[in-house]
Scaffold this active site. Structure first.
Site, PDB file in Angstrom:
ATOM      1  N   LYS A   1       0.774  -1.335   0.272  1.00  0.00           N
ATOM      2  CA  LYS A   1      -0.064  -0.050  -0.095  1.00  0.00           C
ATOM      3  C   LYS A   1       0.842   1.437   0.008  1.00  0.00           C
ATOM      4  O   LYS A   1       0.487   2.343   0.310  1.00  0.00           O
ATOM      5  CB  LYS A   1      -1.058  -0.050   1.127  1.00  0.00           C
ATOM      6  CG  LYS A   1      -2.096  -1.049   0.845  1.00  0.00           C
ATOM      7  CD  LYS A   1      -2.486  -2.089  -0.403  1.00  0.00           C
ATOM      8  CE  LYS A   1      -3.334  -0.569  -1.071  1.00  0.00           C
ATOM      9  NZ  LYS A   1      -3.424  -0.677  -2.234  1.00  0.00           N
TER      10      LYS A   1
ATOM     11  N   HIS B   1       7.407  -6.749  -2.191  1.00  0.00           N
ATOM     12  CA  HIS B   1       7.563  -5.985  -0.719  1.00  0.00           C
ATOM     13  C   HIS B   1       8.013  -6.971   0.584  1.00  0.00           C
ATOM     14  O   HIS B   1       8.301  -6.355   1.533  1.00  0.00           O
ATOM     15  CB  HIS B   1       5.632  -6.564  -0.279  1.00  0.00           C
ATOM     16  CG  HIS B   1       4.439  -5.976  -1.567  1.00  0.00           C
ATOM     17  ND1 HIS B   1       4.865  -4.276  -2.228  1.00  0.00           N
ATOM     18  CD2 HIS B   1       2.997  -6.619  -1.195  1.00  0.00           C
ATOM     19  CE1 HIS B   1       3.717  -4.278  -1.922  1.00  0.00           C
ATOM     20  NE2 HIS B   1       2.447  -5.791  -2.284  1.00  0.00           N
TER      21      HIS B   1
ATOM     22  N   TYR C   1       5.874   8.418  -2.702  1.00  0.00           N
ATOM     23  CA  TYR C   1       4.732   8.005  -3.350  1.00  0.00           C
ATOM     24  C   TYR C   1       4.431   9.896  -3.308  1.00  0.00           C
ATOM     25  O   TYR C   1       3.651   9.682  -4.389  1.00  0.00           O
ATOM     26  CB  TYR C   1       3.846   7.526  -2.665  1.00  0.00           C
ATOM     27  CG  TYR C   1       2.356   7.559  -2.594  1.00  0.00           C
ATOM     28  CD1 TYR C   1       2.321   6.201  -3.906  1.00  0.00           C
ATOM     29  CD2 TYR C   1       1.346   8.638  -2.889  1.00  0.00           C
ATOM     30  CE1 TYR C   1       0.706   6.424  -4.248  1.00  0.00           C
ATOM     31  CE2 TYR C   1       0.542   8.644  -2.505  1.00  0.00           C
ATOM     32  CZ  TYR C   1      -0.611   7.446  -3.048  1.00  0.00           C
ATOM     33  OH  TYR C   1      -1.288   7.443  -4.117  1.00  0.00           O
TER      34      TYR C   1
ATOM     35  N   PHE D   1      -2.992   8.437 -11.854  1.00  0.00           N
ATOM     36  CA  PHE D   1      -3.505   7.769 -10.829  1.00  0.00           C
ATOM     37  C   PHE D   1      -5.177   7.397 -11.273  1.00  0.00           C
ATOM     38  O   PHE D   1      -5.801   6.543 -10.565  1.00  0.00           O
ATOM     39  CB  PHE D   1      -3.147   8.200  -9.618  1.00  0.00           C
ATOM     40  CG  PHE D   1      -4.640   6.676  -8.414  1.00  0.00           C
ATOM     41  CD1 PHE D   1      -3.638   5.977  -7.833  1.00  0.00           C
ATOM     42  CD2 PHE D   1      -5.796   7.628  -8.742  1.00  0.00           C
ATOM     43  CE1 PHE D   1      -4.579   5.501  -6.625  1.00  0.00           C
ATOM     44  CE2 PHE D   1      -6.656   6.868  -7.382  1.00  0.00           C
ATOM     45  CZ  PHE D   1      -5.760   5.706  -6.648  1.00  0.00           C
TER      46      PHE D   1
ATOM     47  N   ALA E   1      -6.363   7.344 -14.170  1.00  0.00           N
ATOM     48  CA  ALA E   1      -6.350   6.813 -15.397  1.00  0.00           C
ATOM     49  C   ALA E   1      -6.190   5.429 -15.030  1.00  0.00           C
ATOM     50  O   ALA E   1      -7.236   4.249 -15.981  1.00  0.00           O
ATOM     51  CB  ALA E   1      -5.070   7.203 -16.295  1.00  0.00           C
TER      52      ALA E   1
END
Length: 312
Positions: free
Chosen positions: A66, A127, A212, A248, A250
């Site tokens: 996430k 991850h 991010y 994001f 799209a």
């Protein structure tokens, strides 16, 4: 590329169908002290992964769950595909037998044998903590993009994701989830351990870090930096096209096609500061204290800009 995308969707759909029939306590298993989802990972796969032979040309994305790995993974895939189309030799190698499950640790143990037959550049996500990755990645200096996101938004996104997808344990309350998150009793382990461990590799020549938040603020610039790091030669126009196609918004609009039923769960909001809708004052203070004690003085901790994104 359509065939391997279909295989990925089929795997997710099958995993959710199996998970729907399982008892809650059986959804996760422990391997070397870390929890993983039973329906998509296995001890046999982890054992087989140890002998995986990485290539210097591999394109690897690492990030805690996430943190935006599906989003940034699509950016990487689009960059590699576009660069290959600029190179006739690489274009000839693009086919429907590329890596069907992009995550290192997800899939059957035989996947690594199939990966040996793939031409470079192989785009791989993970991850996993650095010490749980194959030694060949660091020995052969495969390039790794490490993606980080502020812990409060990660926790918020992970909470909604856990309650939206059947392969993970769900939580009756946010308070219950918060306790699990802060104590590291999560699929793929502790967020704090993840950031702490990857911080030790920030100065490695084959590692690039990006947050991010900075990618959200200026996607075009981030896309350009990523392409340069991996040595992907694209024109300014192509870079802009990749940035637009990988936004994001799209990706959320295309989620059903790219990720099947789980698409809308994977691409829920993508906002920065969504944590303010869940955290209470005590939880804010606990997270602030833990971050200060464990991550504030690490290089990745500083890069997160906690004071900017995690203070009310």
């Amino acid at each position: 590329m359509a065939n391997h995308r279909k295989k990925f969707i089929d795997l997710l759909d099958k995993a959710m169908a199996v998970a729907d029939m399982m008892d809650h306590e059986d959804l996760l298993f422990s391997y070397k002290g870390i929890l993983y989802p039973t329906t998509v990972c296995s001890p046999e796969t982890f054992k087989a992964l140890e002998s995986f032979e990485a290539r210097r040309e591999d394109v690897i994305l690492a990030g805690y769950p996430k943190s935006g790995t599906n989003w940034v993974g699509q950016i990487l895939t689009n960059l590699v595909t576009t660069a290959a189309e600029n190179n006739e030799d690489e274009t000839n190698n693009l086919n429907d037998e590329e890596l069907e499950v992009p995550y290192f640790e997800v899939g059957d143990p035989e996947k690594y044998q199939r990966m040996e037959k793939l031409s470079s550049r192989r785009v791989i996500f993970t991850h996993l903590l650095p010490h749980n990755l194959p030694e060949s990645i660091f020995k052969n200096k495969a390039k790794i993009l490490v993606l980080v996101r502020n812990p409060k938004d990660v926790a918020t996104s992970f909470y909604h994701f856990s309650n939206g997808i059947s392969i993970l344990s769900s939580y009756e309350t946010w308070d219950e989830f918060f306790t699990a998150f802060m104590t590291g009793k999560m699929p793929w382990g502790s967020y704090f351990d993840n950031i702490c461990e990857w911080s030790k590799h920030v100065d490695d020549e084959n590692v690039m870090t990006i947050t991010y938040e900075e990618l959200k603020e200026n996607t075009a610039l981030g896309v350009k930096k990523i392409a340069e790091f991996f040595g992907l030669l694209l024109t300014e126009e192509q870079l802009q096209t990749v940035a637009e196609r990988s936004s994001f918004q799209a990706m959320k609009a295309n989620a059903q096609k790219t990720h099947g039923e789980v698409g809308n769960i994977l691409f829920r909001k993508g906002d920065v500061n969504d944590w303010k809708n869940l955290f209470n004052e005590n939880q804010n203070q606990e997270m602030d204290k833990t971050f200060e004690e464990r991550l504030a003085r690490t290089k990745l901790g500083a890069k997160i800009k906690y004071e900017v994104y995690c203070k009310t």
